[in-house]
Design a protein around this motif. Structure first.
Motif, PDB file in Angstrom:
ATOM      1  N   GLY A  93      28.752  45.359  54.923  1.00  0.00           N
ATOM      2  CA  GLY A  93      27.982  46.127  55.886  1.00  0.00           C
ATOM      3  C   GLY A  93      28.438  47.556  56.066  1.00  0.00           C
ATOM      4  N   ALA A  94      29.246  48.074  55.131  1.00  0.00           N
ATOM      5  CA  ALA A  94      29.730  49.448  55.281  1.00  0.00           C
ATOM      6  C   ALA A  94      28.572  50.449  55.313  1.00  0.00           C
ATOM      7  CB  ALA A  94      30.690  49.792  54.152  1.00  0.00           C
ATOM      8  N   GLU A  95      27.524  50.156  54.581  1.00  0.00           N
ATOM      9  CA  GLU A  95      26.354  51.042  54.575  1.00  0.00           C
ATOM     10  C   GLU A  95      25.823  51.236  55.994  1.00  0.00           C
ATOM     11  OE1 GLU A  95      23.378  53.076  51.964  1.00  0.00           O
ATOM     12  OE2 GLU A  95      25.318  52.162  51.561  1.00  0.00           O
ATOM     13  N   GLY A  96      25.650  50.141  56.713  1.00  0.00           N
ATOM     14  CA  GLY A  96      25.142  50.220  58.076  1.00  0.00           C
ATOM     15  C   GLY A  96      26.155  50.766  59.050  1.00  0.00           C
ATOM     16  N   GLN A  97      27.426  50.420  58.858  1.00  0.00           N
ATOM     17  CA  GLN A  97      28.473  50.901  59.765  1.00  0.00           C
ATOM     18  C   GLN A  97      28.632  52.414  59.673  1.00  0.00           C
ATOM     19  OE1 GLN A  97      31.743  48.379  58.463  1.00  0.00           O
ATOM     20  NE2 GLN A  97      30.445  46.584  58.829  1.00  0.00           N
ATOM     21  N   VAL A  98      28.558  52.958  58.466  1.00  0.00           N
ATOM     22  CA  VAL A  98      28.625  54.415  58.304  1.00  0.00           C
ATOM     23  C   VAL A  98      27.369  55.067  58.864  1.00  0.00           C
ATOM     24  CG1 VAL A  98      28.754  56.300  56.623  1.00  0.00           C
ATOM     25  CG2 VAL A  98      30.142  54.242  56.294  1.00  0.00           C
ATOM     26  N   LEU A  99      26.223  54.458  58.607  1.00  0.00           N
ATOM     27  CA  LEU A  99      24.956  55.050  59.058  1.00  0.00           C
ATOM     28  C   LEU A  99      24.867  55.075  60.580  1.00  0.00           C
ATOM     29  CD1 LEU A  99      22.300  56.261  58.049  1.00  0.00           C
ATOM     30  CD2 LEU A  99      21.308  53.961  58.128  1.00  0.00           C
ATOM     31  N   ILE A 100      25.268  53.993  61.238  1.00  0.00           N
ATOM     32  CA  ILE A 100      25.186  53.960  62.700  1.00  0.00           C
ATOM     33  C   ILE A 100      26.190  54.938  63.308  1.00  0.00           C
ATOM     34  CG2 ILE A 100      26.869  52.172  63.332  1.00  0.00           C
ATOM     35  CD1 ILE A 100      23.209  52.277  64.502  1.00  0.00           C
ATOM     36  N   SER A 101      27.321  55.142  62.627  1.00  0.00           N
ATOM     37  CA  SER A 101      28.292  56.143  63.076  1.00  0.00           C
ATOM     38  C   SER A 101      27.721  57.544  62.914  1.00  0.00           C
ATOM     39  CB  SER A 101      29.595  56.013  62.280  1.00  0.00           C
ATOM     40  OG  SER A 101      30.155  54.736  62.441  1.00  0.00           O
ATOM     41  N   VAL A 161      19.354  46.639  60.126  1.00  0.00           N
ATOM     42  CA  VAL A 161      19.185  46.966  61.547  1.00  0.00           C
ATOM     43  C   VAL A 161      19.559  48.429  61.796  1.00  0.00           C
ATOM     44  CG1 VAL A 161      19.932  46.433  63.892  1.00  0.00           C
ATOM     45  CG2 VAL A 161      19.597  44.573  62.251  1.00  0.00           C
ATOM     46  N   ALA A 162      20.650  48.870  61.182  1.00  0.00           N
ATOM     47  CA  ALA A 162      21.076  50.266  61.341  1.00  0.00           C
ATOM     48  C   ALA A 162      20.022  51.217  60.792  1.00  0.00           C
ATOM     49  CB  ALA A 162      22.415  50.477  60.628  1.00  0.00           C
ATOM     50  N   ILE A 163      19.447  50.887  59.653  1.00  0.00           N
ATOM     51  CA  ILE A 163      18.401  51.735  59.069  1.00  0.00           C
ATOM     52  C   ILE A 163      17.214  51.855  60.006  1.00  0.00           C
ATOM     53  CG2 ILE A 163      16.688  51.858  57.204  1.00  0.00           C
ATOM     54  CD1 ILE A 163      18.825  50.635  55.362  1.00  0.00           C
ATOM     55  N   GLN A 164      16.837  50.739  60.629  1.00  0.00           N
ATOM     56  CA  GLN A 164      15.700  50.770  61.544  1.00  0.00           C
ATOM     57  C   GLN A 164      16.025  51.564  62.813  1.00  0.00           C
ATOM     58  OE1 GLN A 164      12.654  49.808  60.688  1.00  0.00           O
ATOM     59  NE2 GLN A 164      13.608  49.346  58.714  1.00  0.00           N
ATOM     60  N   PHE A 165      17.262  51.502  63.274  1.00  0.00           N
ATOM     61  CA  PHE A 165      17.669  52.326  64.413  1.00  0.00           C
ATOM     62  C   PHE A 165      17.495  53.805  64.091  1.00  0.00           C
ATOM     63  CE2 PHE A 165      20.149  48.882  66.608  1.00  0.00           C
ATOM     64  CZ  PHE A 165      19.605  49.080  67.868  1.00  0.00           C
ATOM     65  N   VAL A 166      17.937  54.214  62.912  1.00  0.00           N
ATOM     66  CA  VAL A 166      17.815  55.620  62.508  1.00  0.00           C
ATOM     67  C   VAL A 166      16.344  55.997  62.368  1.00  0.00           C
ATOM     68  CG1 VAL A 166      18.308  57.288  60.678  1.00  0.00           C
ATOM     69  CG2 VAL A 166      20.067  55.662  61.403  1.00  0.00           C
ATOM     70  N   ALA A 167      15.544  55.118  61.769  1.00  0.00           N
ATOM     71  CA  ALA A 167      14.114  55.403  61.608  1.00  0.00           C
ATOM     72  C   ALA A 167      13.435  55.576  62.963  1.00  0.00           C
ATOM     73  CB  ALA A 167      13.445  54.274  60.816  1.00  0.00           C
ATOM     74  N   PHE A 168      13.788  54.711  63.928  1.00  0.00           N
ATOM     75  CA  PHE A 168      13.225  54.831  65.274  1.00  0.00           C
ATOM     76  C   PHE A 168      13.647  56.144  65.928  1.00  0.00           C
ATOM     77  CE2 PHE A 168      13.875  54.355  69.850  1.00  0.00           C
ATOM     78  CZ  PHE A 168      12.589  54.055  70.271  1.00  0.00           C
ATOM     79  N   PHE A 169      14.924  56.485  65.782  1.00  0.00           N
ATOM     80  CA  PHE A 169      15.436  57.729  66.365  1.00  0.00           C
ATOM     81  C   PHE A 169      14.676  58.934  65.823  1.00  0.00           C
ATOM     82  CE2 PHE A 169      18.192  61.423  65.904  1.00  0.00           C
ATOM     83  CZ  PHE A 169      18.642  61.604  67.201  1.00  0.00           C
TER      84      PHE A 169
END
Length: 357
Positions: A93-101, A161-169
């Motif tokens: 999940g490093a992809e999402g952890q870096v993206l959410i950061s 989930v992280a990708i969708q958070f960024v897309a929503f933002f």
């Protein structure tokens, strides 16, 4: 009837110079095979192709800085996944952890950039980014520790989930409706000696040394290694496995948080759903090829980024489909990964005699 039996056995540890020799032979063999494939598919001179790859990585000072910067980012993410992988917690999940950061860093830049003094802004960006990475990493760790969930699937799903958070933002806060957030370099990390990426490189170099010391020289690093070898052994000698799992994922998440800060605050100064660009998955290969040794990861990260930069230049120079450069990259990586098998195992051949009924 005579026959041959083939079986695979664990190889005794090889001398360091033999390890180096096997890897050198693998790389040379991959270059020869790649040359043959290039001639068959494109009728191009392989030397020109390799020259183009070198030019794509080292052709100008800008390209060299870009090569080193991308190596540093990939190395940082590789350092992040290594403690968990050494413990055999398969954190994909490093992809999402870096993206959410990165998203957390973006929010600080966007909403607090004008409200805080610059030094305080940088401190807040660091704290928020690290906390975001830690939270995103600890969630699957909690489920693993309490309910023994499959961490591979859990961490993979957290990426989406992280990708969708960024897309929503981006959809909610970018008023133009384009979904593209304009860069905010005025709120980014400091520029040292006129080089935008120098701070990133220095920080990752320091992190590499720190993670090496943490894994090799500290009690916590020893506990990670013991849990990775056998949870039962760890429990027998009094190690709290759940505590080690949680603590290690906090470390991994914090390092992912720093990577997100460097990507957004020090490189792009904005965010998109593709900001991490697959580095979270590439980092797994980098860590594995380096046998979870942070020092060796410098070389493997450099090799991966060099191949990516060179392959892109080949496509541009010769107007070839990107698939050609991907094939060359794949062949080289295949040989490098394949040689690891022969470093770890040997194929034994024995004769057997079988009587016919």
């Amino acid at each position: 009837m005579k026959g041959l039996n083939f079986h695979i056995a664990k190889r005794e540890p090889m001398a360091w110079y033999k390890n180096v020799l096997v890897r050198v032979v693998a790389i040379l063999a991959s270059l020869i095979v790649s040359a043959v494939v290039i001639m068959l598919l494109t009728q191009k001179n392989p030397l020109q192709i390799y020259g183009s790859m070198l030019s794509g990585a080292f052709g100008s000072s800008l390209r060299i800085w870009s090569l080193v910067q991308n190596t540093a980012i990939l190395l940082c993410i590789s350092l992040a996944v290594t403690p968990a992988f050494k413990m055999k917690f398969w954190n994909c999940g490093a992809e999402g952890q870096v993206l959410i950061s990165g998203l957390a860093t973006t929010c600080v830049m966007m909403f607090l950039g004008d409200a805080l003094p610059y030094p305080l802004l940088i401190i807040v960006m660091l704290i928020v980014s690290v906390l975001a990475g830690v939270v995103w990493a600890v969630i699957p760790a909690v489920f693993k520790a309490l309910w023994n969930t499959n961490e591979t699937l859990f961490t993979l799903m957290m990426n989406y989930v992280a990708i969708q958070f960024v897309a929503f933002f981006l959809k909610y806060f970018v008023k133009s409706g384009s979904g593209v957030l304009e860069p905010m370099p005025q709120f980014g990390l400091p520029v040292l000696f006129g080089h935008s990426y120098l701070l990133n490189i220095i920080l990752v170099a320091a992190l590499t040394v720190a993670v090496y010391i943490y894994l090799k020289k500290t009690k916590q690093g020893y506990e990670i290694a013991v849990v990775g070898e056998s949870e039962n052994t760890a429990k027998y000698i009094g190690i709290n496995v759940r505590k080690v799992v949680m603590r290690t994922l906090v470390v991994s998440g914090a390092l992912c948080g720093i990577a997100g800060l460097l990507l957004v605050g020090g490189t792009n100064h904005t965010i998109s759903t593709t900001t991490v660009d697959g580095r979270g998955f590439t980092a797994i290969m980098v860590s594995w090829l380096a046998k979870f040794n942070p020092i060796y990861m410098v070389l493997t990260s450099f090799l991966i980024v060099f191949l990516q930069k060179g392959a892109g230049q080949v496509s541009t120079d010769f107007r070839l489909p990107s698939a050609i450069s991907d094939i060359v990259t794949g062949i080289i990586l295949f040989f490098i990964i394949g040689c690891e098998f022969f470093l770890q195992y040997e194929i034994l051949i024995s004769k057997n005699r079988k009587e016919n009924d």
